[in-house]
Enzyme design. Structure first.
Site, PDB file in Angstrom:
ATOM      1  N   HIS A 181       0.832  -1.215   0.000  1.00  0.00           N
ATOM      2  CA  HIS A 181       0.000   0.000   0.000  1.00  0.00           C
ATOM      3  C   HIS A 181       0.862   1.259   0.000  1.00  0.00           C
ATOM      4  CE1 HIS A 181       0.809  -0.890   4.183  1.00  0.00           C
ATOM      5  NE2 HIS A 181       0.357   0.280   4.574  1.00  0.00           N
ATOM      6  N   CYS A 184     -29.124  -4.271 -11.999  1.00  0.00           N
ATOM      7  CA  CYS A 184     -30.237  -4.876 -11.256  1.00  0.00           C
ATOM      8  C   CYS A 184     -31.544  -4.775 -12.034  1.00  0.00           C
ATOM      9  CB  CYS A 184     -30.381  -4.188  -9.909  1.00  0.00           C
ATOM     10  SG  CYS A 184     -30.522  -2.397 -10.067  1.00  0.00           S
TER      11      CYS A 184
END
Ligand SMILES: Cc1cc2nc3c(=O)[nH]c(=O)nc-3n(C[C@H](O)[C@H](O)[C@H](O)COP(=O)(O)O)c2cc1C
Length: 182
Positions: free
Chosen positions: A71, A156
């Site tokens: 990171h 959806c």
């Protein structure tokens, strides 16, 4: 040439990030894909690895950096962070400076001066949720740039605002940030 961290979160629109990764690589940029664990349930990291020409990262606890600090290394190396698609969950975590994933840690470790963009993709009701709207406003207030979402058919099956911006439009919007002088 820019070093771009391509953050991919767990949205049904994940597959569109592959096309964006491919375009950025063909434009000559160095792309470092970083997937959330949820994204890896929807699309294989290897798909990004083979297009980017480097290992797509997704597990903070299985680092490629010899010191284990993917990171930090990525945050230092990056010229720009593009999170596409960005889930409602990611927006909430980033707005609250939470870091439960490699991508979340990287977001916190990146210098504030570097451009950070997010491309939301979600169900229209989720996009209208007041909490999501607050998180978006927080991120924009913190200097993040937002692309979309647009109105249209979402995964959806609902019509409305929440559909991820089209890859071609995303690339057009970030192009000014990718020039050598930028
Ligand atoms: C098939 C599927 C599709 C999903 N699509 C979306 C989406 O488009 N947008 C969204 O905000 N969440 C979506 N989710 C829910 C997120 O995956 C879930 O909130 C997850 O915790 C996000 O994690 P991440 O933000 O770390 O990637 C979806 C979940 C599933 C199972």
């Amino acid at each position: 040439m820019k070093r771009i961290v391509l953050g991919v979160t767990g949205s049904a629109a994940c597959f569109k990030a592959v096309a964006i990764c491919s375009e950025l690589v063909q434009m000559g940029h160095e792309v470092h894909p970083v997937l959330t664990p949820s994204a890896t349930r929807l699309i294989a990291p290897l798909q990004f690895s083979c297009i980017a020409g480097r290992r797509a990262l997704h597990d903070e606890w299985d680092p490629v950096d010899p010191a284990g600090m993917d990171h930090i290394e990525l945050a230092r190396a990056a010229d720009l962070l593009l999170v596409v698609p960005a889930t409602a969950n990611f927006l909430g975590q980033a707005a609250q400076a939470l870091a439960p994933t490699l991508l979340g840690s990287l977001v916190l470790a990146m210098e504030r001066e570097k451009p950070r963009l997010f491309v939301p993709a979600m169900n229209p009701q989720m996009w209208r949720n007041p909490g999501v709207a607050r998180n978006v406003a927080t991120l924009e207030g913190d200097g993040w740039l937002r692309i979309g979402p647009i109105s249209g058919l979402t995964a959806c099956g609902e019509e409305g605002e929440g559909r991820m911006a089209e890859p071609v439009d995303i690339l057009a919007e970030i192009e000014p940030l990718l020039s050598d002088g930028a």
